[in-house]
Scaffold this motif. Structure first.
Motif, PDB file in Angstrom:
ATOM      1  N   ILE A   1      21.033  19.672  19.299  1.00 26.77           N
ATOM      2  CA  ILE A   1      21.594  18.724  18.322  1.00 26.77           C
ATOM      3  C   ILE A   1      23.088  18.549  18.595  1.00 26.77           C
ATOM      4  N   LEU A   2      23.779  19.670  18.747  1.00 25.09           N
ATOM      5  CA  LEU A   2      25.233  19.634  18.927  1.00 25.09           C
ATOM      6  C   LEU A   2      25.659  18.988  20.244  1.00 25.09           C
ATOM      7  N   ASP A   3      24.873  19.215  21.301  1.00 25.21           N
ATOM      8  CA  ASP A   3      25.277  18.610  22.585  1.00 25.21           C
ATOM      9  C   ASP A   3      24.730  17.190  22.758  1.00 25.21           C
ATOM     10  N   GLY A   4      23.988  16.728  21.768  1.00 23.71           N
ATOM     11  CA  GLY A   4      23.498  15.352  21.793  1.00 23.71           C
ATOM     12  C   GLY A   4      22.239  15.130  22.598  1.00 23.71           C
ATOM     13  N   SER A   5      21.660  16.199  23.146  1.00 23.78           N
ATOM     14  CA  SER A   5      20.458  16.002  23.951  1.00 23.78           C
ATOM     15  C   SER A   5      19.208  15.811  23.078  1.00 23.78           C
ATOM     16  N   LEU A   6      19.302  16.130  21.787  1.00 24.49           N
ATOM     17  CA  LEU A   6      18.211  15.868  20.848  1.00 24.49           C
ATOM     18  C   LEU A   6      18.784  15.069  19.679  1.00 24.49           C
ATOM     19  N   PRO A   7      18.528  13.763  19.654  1.00 27.48           N
ATOM     20  CA  PRO A   7      19.023  12.949  18.545  1.00 27.48           C
ATOM     21  C   PRO A   7      18.422  13.440  17.217  1.00 27.48           C
ATOM     22  N   THR A   8      19.233  13.462  16.167  1.00 25.34           N
ATOM     23  CA  THR A   8      18.757  14.001  14.888  1.00 25.34           C
ATOM     24  C   THR A   8      17.597  13.194  14.313  1.00 25.34           C
ATOM     25  N   ASP A   9      17.556  11.890  14.558  1.00 23.87           N
ATOM     26  CA  ASP A   9      16.420  11.114  14.031  1.00 23.87           C
ATOM     27  C   ASP A   9      15.111  11.533  14.701  1.00 23.87           C
TER      28      ASP A   9
END
Length: 172
Positions: free
Chosen positions: A25-33
């Motif tokens: 989540i923090l590194d952006g590799s898994l979008p929160t949506d």
């Protein structure tokens, strides 16, 4: 590795899964949506792990949260599973300051959880409500008396202390 593969991997322990997901989540590799969509379809243990990962991430970087996260964790406050309730409350406590005009529904859900039989659920609700109270928003007109009333009937001193500390900070 995808989030589906991570949950299927029995060699990875639950806490480790939470840490991996929060890093994603923090590194952006898994979008929160994407995470939310996955969590909504999952059983309680999976949903709880996903929300706990959101809690880890929002604790480190509260500004990464958007309205979708607030809406999702608010919607999970009335769930049966205590872990889901308490992790959702902690996320709200971490991010509430970013959404001062969108706290009515979260406050209602948190107030409902102040009567929960689970100590951790009540503690987490106290944490989130305390954070909201400290923001000194328009909600304090109704929130302060509600919290004072909850404080009177709460038997656990650790939970009372959270409320009393927040009340003190609003007086300043």
């Amino acid at each position: 590795m995808t989030i589906e593969e991570l949950f299927k991997d029995k060699a990875v322990k639950a806490k480790e899964k939470t840490e991996i997901i929060s890093k994603w989540i923090l590194d952006g590799s898994l979008p929160t949506d994407e995470l939310i969509s996955f969590a909504e379809k999952g059983k309680d243990p999976v949903k709880g792990t996903c929300i706990e990962a959101l809690e880890y991430a929002t604790k480190q970087k509260p500004d990464m949260a958007d309205e979708t996260i607030l809406t999702f964790v608010t919607s999970t406050l009335p769930e049966k599973a205590p872990r889901i309730k308490w992790e959702s409350a902690k996320v709200i406590g971490n991010i509430a300051h970013q959404f001062p005009d969108q706290l009515e529904k979260p406050i209602q859900g948190l107030l409902a959880n102040t009567d929960d039989e689970g100590t951790v659920v009540r503690w987490s609700a106290a944490f989130a409500l305390g954070e909201i109270l400290k923001m000194k928003t328009k909600h304090n007109a109704t929130l302060l008396p509600a919290i004072e009333s909850i404080c009177e009937k709460e038997e656990k001193n650790s939970i009372k202390k959270i409320y009393l500390d927040a009340i003190k900070k609003t007086a300043k």
